[in-house]
Every structure is written in C-alpha cells, then in structure tokens.
Design a protein around this motif. Structure first.
Motif, PDB file in Angstrom:
ATOM      1  N   GLU A 151      -7.509 -10.834  -6.065  1.00 36.57           N
ATOM      2  CA  GLU A 151      -7.709 -11.621  -7.283  1.00 36.57           C
ATOM      3  C   GLU A 151      -6.571 -11.405  -8.274  1.00 36.57           C
ATOM      4  O   GLU A 151      -6.118 -12.345  -8.932  1.00 36.57           O
ATOM      5  N   ALA A 152      -6.087 -10.181  -8.374  1.00 32.45           N
ATOM      6  CA  ALA A 152      -5.020  -9.865  -9.326  1.00 32.45           C
ATOM      7  C   ALA A 152      -3.677 -10.453  -8.903  1.00 32.45           C
ATOM      8  O   ALA A 152      -2.889 -10.878  -9.753  1.00 32.45           O
ATOM      9  N   SER A 153      -3.422 -10.496  -7.599  1.00 32.00           N
ATOM     10  CA  SER A 153      -2.113 -10.942  -7.119  1.00 32.00           C
ATOM     11  C   SER A 153      -2.095 -12.373  -6.587  1.00 32.00           C
ATOM     12  O   SER A 153      -1.050 -13.006  -6.518  1.00 32.00           O
ATOM     13  N   GLY A 154      -3.275 -12.867  -6.187  1.00 33.93           N
ATOM     14  CA  GLY A 154      -3.325 -14.190  -5.566  1.00 33.93           C
ATOM     15  C   GLY A 154      -2.651 -14.200  -4.206  1.00 33.93           C
ATOM     16  O   GLY A 154      -2.151 -15.230  -3.752  1.00 33.93           O
ATOM     17  N   ASP A 155      -2.650 -13.046  -3.552  1.00 38.41           N
ATOM     18  CA  ASP A 155      -1.870 -12.901  -2.338  1.00 38.41           C
ATOM     19  C   ASP A 155      -2.543 -11.931  -1.369  1.00 38.41           C
ATOM     20  O   ASP A 155      -3.381 -11.126  -1.764  1.00 38.41           O
ATOM     21  N   PHE A 156      -2.166 -12.015  -0.090  1.00 40.88           N
ATOM     22  CA  PHE A 156      -2.589 -11.057   0.921  1.00 40.88           C
ATOM     23  C   PHE A 156      -1.419 -10.125   1.208  1.00 40.88           C
ATOM     24  O   PHE A 156      -0.273 -10.564   1.235  1.00 40.88           O
ATOM     25  N   ASN A 157      -1.714  -8.860   1.416  1.00 35.41           N
ATOM     26  CA  ASN A 157      -0.660  -7.880   1.637  1.00 35.41           C
ATOM     27  C   ASN A 157      -1.023  -6.994   2.821  1.00 35.41           C
ATOM     28  O   ASN A 157      -2.164  -6.564   2.959  1.00 35.41           O
ATOM     29  N   GLY A 158      -0.040  -6.715   3.662  1.00 35.71           N
ATOM     30  CA  GLY A 158      -0.280  -5.915   4.851  1.00 35.71           C
ATOM     31  C   GLY A 158      -0.782  -4.520   4.557  1.00 35.71           C
ATOM     32  O   GLY A 158      -1.442  -3.898   5.384  1.00 35.71           O
ATOM     33  N   PHE A 159      -0.475  -4.013   3.360  1.00 35.79           N
ATOM     34  CA  PHE A 159      -0.892  -2.661   2.999  1.00 35.79           C
ATOM     35  C   PHE A 159      -2.328  -2.618   2.466  1.00 35.79           C
ATOM     36  O   PHE A 159      -2.875  -1.539   2.248  1.00 35.79           O
ATOM     37  N   ASP A 160      -2.943  -3.780   2.271  1.00 39.70           N
ATOM     38  CA  ASP A 160      -4.294  -3.820   1.699  1.00 39.70           C
ATOM     39  C   ASP A 160      -5.344  -3.244   2.638  1.00 39.70           C
ATOM     40  O   ASP A 160      -6.355  -2.697   2.199  1.00 39.70           O
ATOM     41  N   ILE A 161      -5.127  -3.418   3.941  1.00 41.63           N
ATOM     42  CA  ILE A 161      -6.040  -2.860   4.942  1.00 41.63           C
ATOM     43  C   ILE A 161      -5.194  -2.125   5.971  1.00 41.63           C
ATOM     44  O   ILE A 161      -4.428  -2.755   6.709  1.00 41.63           O
ATOM     45  N   GLN A 162      -5.318  -0.813   6.015  1.00 39.62           N
ATOM     46  CA  GLN A 162      -4.559   0.005   6.955  1.00 39.62           C
ATOM     47  C   GLN A 162      -5.390   0.267   8.213  1.00 39.62           C
ATOM     48  O   GLN A 162      -6.599   0.498   8.137  1.00 39.62           O
ATOM     49  N   TYR A 163      -4.725   0.227   9.352  1.00 32.78           N
ATOM     50  CA  TYR A 163      -5.457   0.373  10.613  1.00 32.78           C
ATOM     51  C   TYR A 163      -6.205   1.702  10.709  1.00 32.78           C
ATOM     52  O   TYR A 163      -7.287   1.766  11.293  1.00 32.78           O
ATOM     53  N   HIS A 164      -5.632   2.761  10.130  1.00 36.84           N
ATOM     54  CA  HIS A 164      -6.307   4.067  10.228  1.00 36.84           C
ATOM     55  C   HIS A 164      -7.605   4.089   9.421  1.00 36.84           C
ATOM     56  O   HIS A 164      -8.510   4.866   9.710  1.00 36.84           O
ATOM     57  N   GLU A 165      -7.697   3.220   8.405  1.00 35.64           N
ATOM     58  CA  GLU A 165      -8.948   3.107   7.647  1.00 35.64           C
ATOM     59  C   GLU A 165     -10.058   2.564   8.524  1.00 35.64           C
ATOM     60  O   GLU A 165     -11.212   2.963   8.418  1.00 35.64           O
ATOM     61  N   ILE A 166      -9.697   1.614   9.373  1.00 39.34           N
ATOM     62  CA  ILE A 166     -10.679   0.965  10.239  1.00 39.34           C
ATOM     63  C   ILE A 166     -11.107   1.888  11.378  1.00 39.34           C
ATOM     64  O   ILE A 166     -12.276   1.917  11.766  1.00 39.34           O
TER      65      ILE A 166
END
Length: 210
Positions: A151-166
């Motif tokens: 919402e703040a950036s209006g954009d998707f970023n690769g760092f928003d979801i890290q694979y190790h989190e999943i």
C-alpha cells in the motif's frame, strides 16, 4: 464407567481441534470478490502451480520445498523464473479484466542509462486485492506487514517475501492455506512480469575478471 467416557470425550475434543487447524477461512475472499472473480483467482493459483511444479502430482508445498532457492537467490531472482513469460501474458487473457484491475495496473518506469520510458506492472493499492490482504492481516501480522508495504509503495518487491520465511517451521506463510497459495502466486507472477516484460531495457553489469 466415568474413566472410559472421559477418555472418549478428550479424544473427540482433540479430533475437533485437529480438524479446525486444517480448515482455512474463505470469508476474506467471499467478502471482497464476486464468485466470478474468485474463480479467476483460483485460475491464477493453478497457473502458478502448473509452472513451478515439475511433478504435476505434487502439492505446492512439496514442490516449493524441492526448488533450489539458494541457487536462484544467488542469481538475484526467485522461483518465478520457472514461469514462461509468453505463457503468462497469454494467461492474463484467461481472467476477466475486472479481476486483473483489482490486483494490477500499469505504471510508467524509466530505464537507465538509456532513459527509455516503458510501462511496468504495479500493484493497485486501493483495489479489492489490497483490501483482501488487509483483512487477512487482521489474523496474520506478517500478512499485515506485507499489505502495508504494498500500500505504501504501490509496488511488489522480491524482498517482501523471502523463501526462508516460507520454509521455516510454523511459518506465517502456510502453503497448505489457499489464501497463502494465492498471495504467493500473485506475488511471483508480479515479480516475473517486472523482471521479464522490459528485460531488454535493463542494464546488466557483467562481472569483470582481471
């Protein structure tokens, strides 16, 4: 007689609690999207699964674990590189424009050093999908953080979801949850679009060996 009855009661209670853990809420979807739009969202998840899973009989959680994430990250990318962008562009035509417009929009980006301007995919910060993320965030703080960032950036970023989190134990991104499957699918399709739509305009610095 009291002891066996008590044991049966405890067993039934545990069974109920166990079944509740595997029942994922769809109320957020139903309160934000029409039935036709939900059908489109299911298509997005299925398209994502078909493209990232080598074993077509495997569930998303299994094939996600099998991906070589370390190698992908070393190359500055993610599991979305498995998706053929030509197929993705064709897939966009399989979902309604109204569904697309609740998730994505096109914004203008400038590429350097050429200074060429071209359209790039962005998030619709006021769309139904963003509202859906915010609703899920009420019970999942990590999704709330993800929603706030978009919402703040209006954009998707690769760092928003890290694979190790999943992949970690007791992850907030439970890939058995259809909601998380949708979020990951939309996120990865967005990243794939951003990387490949204007790849010819992106300056890539090759390493120099002396």
């Amino acid at each position: 007689m009291k002891k066996p009855f008590s044991s049966i009661l405890i067993f039934l209670l545990l069974l109920i609690l166990s079944s509740c853990k595997t029942n994922y809420s769809t109320s957020e979807l139903k309160s934000n999207f029409t039935n036709d739009q939900i059908s489109d969202l299911n298509k997005i998840v299925e398209f994502f699964k078909e493209n990232v899973c080598t074993d077509k009989n495997a569930d998303l959680k299994t094939c996600y674990k099998q991906a070589n994430h370390d190698s992908l990250q070393a190359n500055g990318t993610g599991i979305w590189t498995k998706i053929d962008f030509k197929d993705q562009r064709k897939f966009y035509e399989q979902i309604s424009q109204s569904t697309f417009n609740e998730i994505w929009m096109y914004c203008e980006s400038t590429y350097y050093p050429s200074e060429i301007k071209s359209k790039n995919i962005c998030a619709v910060a006021t769309g139904k999908y963003q509202k859906y993320l915010s609703d899920l965030g009420k019970t999942n703080p990590r999704i709330a953080k993800y929603a706030d960032r978009i919402e703040a950036s209006g954009d998707f970023n690769g760092f928003d979801i890290q694979y190790h989190e999943i992949l970690k134990t007791n992850s907030d991104f439970d890939l058995n949850d259809p909601n998380i499957q949708l979020i990951l699918a939309v996120h990865c399709l967005s990243m794939n679009d951003r990387e490949k739509r204007n790849s010819h305009l992106i300056e890539r610095k090759e390493p120099k060996f002396e």
